[in-house]
Design a protein around this motif. Sequence first.
Motif, PDB file in Angstrom:
ATOM      1  N   GLN A  15      65.398   4.939 -28.681  1.00  0.00           N
ATOM      2  CA  GLN A  15      64.851   5.959 -29.593  1.00  0.00           C
ATOM      3  C   GLN A  15      64.163   5.384 -30.838  1.00  0.00           C
ATOM      4  N   ALA A  18      60.488   5.268 -30.346  1.00  0.00           N
ATOM      5  CA  ALA A  18      59.694   6.491 -30.121  1.00  0.00           C
ATOM      6  C   ALA A  18      58.687   6.618 -31.262  1.00  0.00           C
ATOM      7  N   ASP A  36      54.465  11.867 -26.383  1.00  0.00           N
ATOM      8  CA  ASP A  36      55.914  11.805 -26.551  1.00  0.00           C
ATOM      9  C   ASP A  36      56.645  12.296 -25.309  1.00  0.00           C
ATOM     10  N   TYR A  38      58.726  10.858 -21.608  1.00  0.00           N
ATOM     11  CA  TYR A  38      59.463   9.697 -21.078  1.00  0.00           C
ATOM     12  C   TYR A  38      60.161  10.082 -19.781  1.00  0.00           C
ATOM     13  N   SER A 275      56.119   6.151 -20.212  1.00  0.00           N
ATOM     14  CA  SER A 275      55.998   6.695 -21.553  1.00  0.00           C
ATOM     15  C   SER A 275      54.606   6.299 -22.053  1.00  0.00           C
TER      16      SER A 275
END
Length: 303
Positions: A15, A18, A36, A38, A275
């Motif tokens: 995280q 991200a 955004d 994944y 991603s």
Amino acid sequence: MEYQKILEDIYEEIQPFAGMGNQADYIPALAKVNPDQYGIALKTVNGESYSHMQADTRFSIQSISKVFALAMGLSLKGEDLWKIVGKEPSGTAFNSLVQLEVEKGKPRNPFINAGAIVIADMLISELDDPDAAFLNFIRELSGDESIDYNMEVAESEREKGYLNAAIVNMLKYHGTIKNDIEDVLMFYFRMCSVEMSCADLAQAFLAFTNCAPFDYAGFRLTSSQIKRLNAVMQTCGFYDEAGEFSYLVGLPGKSGVGGGIVAVYPMRYSVAVWSPRLNPKGNSIMGMKSLELLTSYTQESIF
Ligand code: GLN
């Protein structure tokens, strides 16, 4: 091995990454993708299947398609394939022209754009309907008839594909490609535009774990050819970041600027992660981190 828990733990742990990087925006249609997102999927040769988050969302596989093209090329040409394309890491960006000029139109390897464009040309020469054959091959590998090209992405890449146009022109100048440059370029862009999910890719790449005879849509590979295909993924799959991926992950793999990465643990499993946010080398940031953690937690790598 508790793969499901490991995949979930990995997602928590990445995280902090991200929001880093951006999706590929040099292809206008890909700039519209929500960055955004994944997904991750792992399939074992024993038929176990694990996934987390958006493992069934389809995305543009981009350069991952070069592995399918190489498999078809090896099946059709065998060792003769290496007369038109090399198998050395390039150490340069996927769309670089530098070596192509110095090395007189023989691309370093099948995974940089120049190499894949040469294979696209060869497939056009060898196959009656290369578009249908390429799709059939992927559909058989992944067991899903609904996998398709995304023509909007292909057209949009053609619109802004200045570097690839330069590459195809230089190849044509050196006599490396036989067909019309526009036909070759468009076939290459269509191959890149194929959309698959992590689950589709993990399923398709199970065939490259080399634990069963390889025979899909009429394309056959020996186990020695699959071993060598994995060797080329290991050394060239991430362009000028191939060493870094090998160092951090320790599995043969292939990335694409759609944000997907697939890796193969020979005789054991295949794993696909996606991603869209990329690092400056064009590889998915969260994707690379995920696979680094996977092989660290499981201590499963080819080394
Ligand atoms: N279609 C992309 C291009 O030619 C593929 C590049 C990639 O995925 N690395 O630029």
